[in-house]
Design an enzyme around this catalytic site. Structure first.
Site, PDB file in Angstrom:
ATOM      1  N   LYS A   1       3.100   4.832  28.033  1.00 47.10           N
ATOM      2  CA  LYS A   1       1.943   4.748  26.704  1.00 47.10           C
ATOM      3  C   LYS A   1       0.904   4.250  27.043  1.00 47.10           C
ATOM      4  CE  LYS A   1       6.051   4.698  23.457  1.00 47.10           C
ATOM      5  NZ  LYS A   1       7.109   3.672  22.671  1.00 47.10           N
TER       6      LYS A   1
ATOM      7  N   GLN B   1       8.846  -2.407  21.313  1.00 46.86           N
ATOM      8  CA  GLN B   1       9.457  -1.329  21.823  1.00 46.86           C
ATOM      9  C   GLN B   1      10.788  -1.780  21.574  1.00 46.86           C
ATOM     10  OE1 GLN B   1       8.444   1.332  23.504  1.00 46.86           O
ATOM     11  NE2 GLN B   1      10.460   2.142  23.661  1.00 46.86           N
TER      12      GLN B   1
ATOM     13  N   ASP C   1       4.117   2.653  14.741  1.00 45.49           N
ATOM     14  CA  ASP C   1       5.372   3.266  14.804  1.00 45.49           C
ATOM     15  C   ASP C   1       5.981   3.828  13.638  1.00 45.49           C
ATOM     16  OD1 ASP C   1       6.519   3.531  17.460  1.00 45.49           O
ATOM     17  OD2 ASP C   1       7.178   1.541  17.589  1.00 45.49           O
TER      18      ASP C   1
HETATM   19  N1  GUN Z   1      12.546   3.146  21.165  1.00 45.01           N
HETATM   20  C1  GUN Z   1      12.932   4.544  21.157  1.00 45.01           C
HETATM   21  N2  GUN Z   1      11.907   5.299  20.723  1.00 45.01           N
HETATM   22  C2  GUN Z   1      10.989   4.348  20.237  1.00 45.01           C
HETATM   23  C3  GUN Z   1       9.965   4.433  19.431  1.00 45.01           C
HETATM   24  O1  GUN Z   1       9.417   5.477  19.082  1.00 45.01           O
HETATM   25  N3  GUN Z   1       9.089   3.367  19.327  1.00 45.01           N
HETATM   26  C4  GUN Z   1       9.446   1.897  19.682  1.00 45.01           C
HETATM   27  N4  GUN Z   1       8.833   0.814  19.476  1.00 45.01           N
HETATM   28  N5  GUN Z   1      10.595   1.937  20.453  1.00 45.01           N
HETATM   29  C5  GUN Z   1      11.508   3.203  20.426  1.00 45.01           C
END
Ligand code: GUN
Length: 295
Positions: A52, A96, A119
């Site tokens: 990211k 995350q 998110d």
């Molecule tokens: N863990 C698995 N997928 C995601 C996501 O799209 N965002 C976040 N923050 N954590 C994740």
């Protein structure tokens, strides 16, 4: 069979965003700033967050990685979130997942300012999404919708079977596919671990979206000819012959199922890269919404 190439489409989306960012820069405007909070050292999470941050750099966003130790208290994490909420330089941030077991995930996600929740995990955004209001749509379901849109996959009135009811993928994609729109207007069945006869359902499906996390769960004898297959599974299978010690596989037995599918996403290179592209898209949206509000 046509491949739904998420890698290619995600690169197109990133290029489109990069052009907008370049224009912002040229006009002397602030560029979008995404922050990511990572607690602990989960291998997959480190990979995702790293990816990211690298993507932000590539398209000209500002990015900040806040890496906290596994032992971080819930209170300290909530404090950090509060700081990010207040910091007007940050347009959007993510925490995350998964979080360490001693931290209440729901409490943490609810602490994020919905206007910075790129998110789309806050109940306000999830609720607004379900009610067709302006919101942040979670990156993975948003990415699936965008992939279907750009490949002009017909979803109108199609029977879509979603496998898995997670808050991040299965639940929201079942809502989005049933909403009015294109893609959308599908007739949706949401199957999960308590579903009695999944094969009977998948055999009736025009579109299957599998978000289960069970390697090669969906076999060729479970799908009819011409089905659209979206594989959201990303499982690391230990493999000592690989340098990294594992290989990545999806929920779909690609070898067999691809022979019957009309469209299919590969793993890797399907839904995965779309998720990152749509997170960036949400961050751009957050910047634009903040700018519009401050004018
Ligand atoms: N863990 C698995 N997928 C995601 C996501 O799209 N965002 C976040 N923050 N954590 C994740």
């Amino acid at each position: 069979m046509k491949l739904l190439d998420g890698k290619k489409i995600s690169n197109e989306i990133k290029d489109e965003i990069a052009i907008e960012v370049a224009q912002m820069k040229k006009g002397g405007e602030k560029v979008p700033h995404l922050a990511a909070v990572l607690v602990g050292n989960d291998g997959a999470s480190l990979t995702y967050v790293g990816s990211k941050v690298r993507s932000c750099e590539r398209i000209g966003f500002q990015s900040t990685l806040i890496h906290l130790p596994e032992t971080t208290s819930e209170e300290a994490l909530l404090q950090k979130i509060n700081e990010l909420n207040k910091n007007s330089d940050i347009d959007g941030f993510i925490v995350q997942l998964p979080l360490p077991k001693h931290i209440d995930k729901q409490k943490v996600l609810m602490a994020v300012d919905p206007d910075k929740d790129v998110d789309g995990f806050h109940p306000t955004n999830f609720g607004r999404m379900a009610l067709d209001m302006e919101s942040f749509i979670s990156a993975t379901p948003f990415g699936i919708m965008e992939l279907l849109k750009r490949y002009e996959v017909d979803t109108q009135g199609k029977h879509t079977v979603v496998i898995g009811r997670s808050h991040i993928v299965g639940r929201p994609i079942s809502i989005l596919m049933s909403q009015k729109g294109n893609p959308g207007n599908a007739t949706v069945t949401l199957a999960h671990s308590r579903t009695k006869d999944i094969k009977a359902l998948t055999l009736q499906a025009d579109i299957i979206i599998s978000a289960l996390g069970v390697p090669k769960f969906l076999k060729a004898d479970m799908v009819k000819e011409g089905t659209v297959i979206i594989d959201v599974g990303i499982t690391r299978v230990p493999d000592t012959t690989k340098e990294r010690g594992y290989y990545i596989t999806g929920d779909v037995d690609f070898e067999g199922v691809s022979k019957k599918a009309s469209f299919i996403t590969p793993v890797p290179g399907g839904v995965g890269p779309m998720t990152i592209a749509m997170l960036l898209k949400n961050t751009l949206l957050a910047r634009e919404r903040h700018r519009a509000r401050n004018h």
